[in-house]
Motif scaffolding. Sequence first.
Motif, PDB file in Angstrom:
ATOM      1  N   TRP A  52     -46.186  15.312   4.965  1.00 22.87           N
ATOM      2  CA  TRP A  52     -46.865  14.439   4.014  1.00 22.87           C
ATOM      3  C   TRP A  52     -47.153  15.234   2.756  1.00 22.87           C
ATOM      4  N   VAL A  53     -46.871  14.641   1.625  1.00 24.17           N
ATOM      5  CA  VAL A  53     -47.320  15.234   0.372  1.00 24.17           C
ATOM      6  C   VAL A  53     -48.497  14.384  -0.102  1.00 24.17           C
ATOM      7  N   TYR A 109     -49.676  17.958  -3.477  1.00 21.98           N
ATOM      8  CA  TYR A 109     -48.592  17.882  -4.463  1.00 21.98           C
ATOM      9  C   TYR A 109     -48.405  19.202  -5.210  1.00 21.98           C
ATOM     10  N   TYR A 131     -49.915   9.170  -1.152  1.00 24.16           N
ATOM     11  CA  TYR A 131     -49.246  10.090  -0.240  1.00 24.16           C
ATOM     12  C   TYR A 131     -47.790   9.690  -0.109  1.00 24.16           C
ATOM     13  N   ASP A 132     -46.942  10.688   0.024  1.00 24.09           N
ATOM     14  CA  ASP A 132     -45.527  10.434   0.279  1.00 24.09           C
ATOM     15  C   ASP A 132     -45.180  10.987   1.640  1.00 24.09           C
ATOM     16  N   ASP A 168     -41.529  17.590  -5.076  1.00 21.18           N
ATOM     17  CA  ASP A 168     -42.584  16.816  -4.428  1.00 21.18           C
ATOM     18  C   ASP A 168     -42.060  16.181  -3.151  1.00 21.18           C
ATOM     19  N   LYS A 169     -40.826  16.532  -2.774  1.00 19.37           N
ATOM     20  CA  LYS A 169     -40.311  16.122  -1.475  1.00 19.37           C
ATOM     21  C   LYS A 169     -39.550  17.301  -0.860  1.00 19.37           C
ATOM     22  N   ALA A 222     -46.831  21.823  -3.021  1.00 16.49           N
ATOM     23  CA  ALA A 222     -45.417  21.534  -2.750  1.00 16.49           C
ATOM     24  C   ALA A 222     -44.565  21.925  -3.952  1.00 16.49           C
ATOM     25  N   ARG A 245     -49.304  18.630   6.058  1.00 16.51           N
ATOM     26  CA  ARG A 245     -49.700  17.909   4.838  1.00 16.51           C
ATOM     27  C   ARG A 245     -49.766  18.941   3.733  1.00 16.51           C
ATOM     28  N   LEU A 246     -49.061  18.682   2.662  1.00 14.04           N
ATOM     29  CA  LEU A 246     -49.067  19.622   1.530  1.00 14.04           C
ATOM     30  C   LEU A 246     -49.571  18.900   0.294  1.00 14.04           C
ATOM     31  N   GLU A 254     -37.716  11.540   0.174  1.00 13.71           N
ATOM     32  CA  GLU A 254     -38.918  10.721   0.281  1.00 13.71           C
ATOM     33  C   GLU A 254     -38.542   9.493   1.086  1.00 13.71           C
TER      34      GLU A 254
END
Length: 580
Positions: free
Chosen positions: A421-422, A281, A467-468, A291-292, A284, A278-279, A475
Amino acid sequence: MRRTLYCGHLREQHTGLKVTLEGWVNRRRDLGGLIFIDLRDREGLVQVVVSPDAPCFAEASRVRSEWVIRVEGVVRGRPAEQVNQKIATGAVEVLAQNLEVLAEARTPPFPIDAGWRGEEDQNVAEEVRLKHRVVDLRRKRLHDNLRLRHKVIAAIYRFLDAEGFIGVETPYLTRSTPEGARDFLVPSRLEPGHFYALPQSPQLFKQMLMVAGYDRYFQIARCFRDEDLRADRQPDFTQLDMEMSFVEQEDIIELNERLAAYILREVLGVELPLPFPRLPYAEAMNRFGSDKPDLRFGLELQDVTEVFKGGAFRAFAEAEVVKALAAPKALSRKEIEELEALAKSKGAAGLAWARLENGALTGGIAKFIPPTLLERLTVSEGQTLLFVAGPWRKAVESLGAVRLELGRRLGLIEPGFKFLWVVDFPLLEWDEEAGRWTYMHHPFTSPNLEDLHLLDSQPAKVRAYAYDFVLNGSEIGGGSIRIHRRDLQERIFALLGIGPEEAQEKFGFLLEALSYGAPPHGGIAWGLDRFVAHLAGEDSIREVIAFPKNKEGKEPLTGAPAPVEEAQLEALGLRLRGEG
Ligand code: ASP
């Protein structure tokens, strides 16, 4: 049943069996007085041999590629040296006794047989493929892709059913559901001048299902967004849509990564280690310029703002941030120029560079670089450093694009599936054009309650419970915890410039639902087309959709969109604005 089994299912164990097969002629060859027909169905092909003394020899010599035939015959093993390793039925063949033509076929516009023989299909222009999609869909590659897609969806149903999810369908003819795109409109005949909108997502319906107490919902849902088509979008596309009640962000993330692991195990036999990274935003963006982020390779951006701050090199000294990237090899002038053009197209003012040679920086902007730089960043002998200075987002995103391009060009991308996961997205972003705040996810996303006190004073600092879900740099899903209290939803609408009247007019039904007692809830939607494309190893989502639109949003097969009859328009109370 008319046939005994599928052509592609014949194996050595069937030797001696009398069978009836039906299918398409993949290829016919005449060799040494015999006729060989590769007979194909969806499971694969098997070789049929017709000898000159068979009563059906004359009929067999008539058949051509793609004719549909029925064959009766006996399965026999092939001598060891004639076994075809490229196909699953390669150890056997069928000696034909009877052959009947069920349908003749025109010569297909392009050959489709190679893939079924275990060979490369010929390259055909996509427009031609889409125009003749039925023929195209006969190819092995598309059969494989659509069956993979089916398996993914079947696995989703099994997993979510076992987890207590209830599948519910929501309407296609509805009101606008804002996801940041333009709506497709459908005029109402019964109420001229009124329009349905096709849903951009089932967002509001699934929230109302939570208010109604269904607790766990899912749907394989078609969504419609009228966007300018970027390379790999479809105006109608498929989401795996989910919503859960009485949960926090972590519950949704945890369930979804187990689902992803289940699908990859069931469909590809691939084991994924859980949990996924998990990062936040900001991290990242800072480390990967995206963001991806694609985590299949390293090559992280490094922050060197402090090194240049207040120094003599004006352009860097005054920039909000200066980011650097150490390309793993010496880049040529031409390569640097190409990368600079890319960086500029993403908003960078330029792409500066210097090279580490014999322990010292040379070339490019080397003479402007303070000596402390080498203490502050990781770079090895012979590597080229690339720099972008500017406002934070433009700087990281443009250098992030350079990172991706380098990853591709230098072959740094490792095979495999890198999920992450962002999290901690900002709730809002400033819309330059409109001169106001706009939502980053959608207007129903809950602010992080810890940041609520910043909502009026420093809206940019408010994080969202959003969350993305990212796979190999794309994404593949996004979601959020929703606002479940009417007063907070009204406050957010106001912040977004949606006044009370507009809120009532457009989203009155949601506000009303929220006023009847809504559970805390949240969810996610996956872009199913893209997810399946990744699993199939395809670059384009059009390869995993049976009847896709082309890059202009048209469907060459049926010719949609198409003009309609004047009478149809009239019935809808519509008139086209002519030339004059
Ligand atoms: N409705 C959102 C979307 O389509 C997903 C979600 O928030 O669940 O992106």
